[in-house]
Design a protein around this motif. Sequence first.
Motif, PDB file in Angstrom:
ATOM      1  N   UNK A 124       0.841  -1.198   0.000  1.00 38.51           N
ATOM      2  CA  UNK A 124       0.000   0.000   0.000  1.00 38.51           C
ATOM      3  C   UNK A 124       0.874   1.244   0.000  1.00 38.51           C
ATOM      4  N   UNK A 125       0.628   2.135  -0.955  1.00 37.90           N
ATOM      5  CA  UNK A 125       1.384   3.376  -1.070  1.00 37.90           C
ATOM      6  C   UNK A 125       2.623   3.274  -1.945  1.00 37.90           C
ATOM      7  N   UNK A 126       2.917   2.076  -2.432  1.00 36.11           N
ATOM      8  CA  UNK A 126       4.080   1.895  -3.295  1.00 36.11           C
ATOM      9  C   UNK A 126       3.759   2.235  -4.738  1.00 36.11           C
ATOM     10  N   UNK A 127       4.791   2.607  -5.490  1.00 35.49           N
ATOM     11  CA  UNK A 127       4.588   2.884  -6.914  1.00 35.49           C
ATOM     12  C   UNK A 127       5.812   2.430  -7.698  1.00 35.49           C
ATOM     13  N   UNK A 128       5.576   2.104  -8.956  1.00 35.63           N
ATOM     14  CA  UNK A 128       6.669   1.684  -9.833  1.00 35.63           C
ATOM     15  C   UNK A 128       6.323   2.087 -11.254  1.00 35.63           C
TER      16      UNK A 128
END
Length: 197
Positions: A124-128
């Motif tokens: 949750x809250x991660x991005x790539x």
Amino acid sequence: MKELRRTGLAALVVSTSLGLAATPARADQAVRVDAVGDATAFVYDIFTAEGSVADSVGETGADIVRVRFSFNRHHLVVVGRVRHLDPRVRAAVGIGAGGHRYDAQSTRDGGVRVFVKGSLSRCVGGSAGTVTRTQSYKFVIPVDCFGSPLEARFGFGVARALAAPEDQAAVVFDDAHRDGARKLPDQFRLGAPVKRG
């Protein structure tokens, strides 16, 4: 346990469709400059995992140039530059913290999922995503997704599935902390410990 470690790299390979030392710039950062042209192709039997290194001359999409790991109070930010962005290549981040191995991969919607202790969960809250201007992959991973440690070790790798005969699989890969390979590794290597800033 070895089978579980192989699963992290295998998950990266399947999701695609199937040296120089780290030099810290600050206590919360590490930079790894990888050898150019060291991407390795590997063809293996899907039932036994036995195989051999194959020719990967000219590979640019799965060839890491440089990686920066920035480990701050709330996030790990990883920017891995390759010679040429290729939409068929998948990138992954390895994290060693608190006695556990975490493998982070991007999701189709730009999020991050983390594989640890035999289970896969969304971070949750991660991005790539990719940064075309710099030919880079960028991951932003909240520290809560890997136990919020004060110190951790990091790795980065890329892989792309290749066409292979029936009952075989083929992949070309590069590991930021390994200059070439003679066999398919269980997982991407991790660098020296980095303290959280």
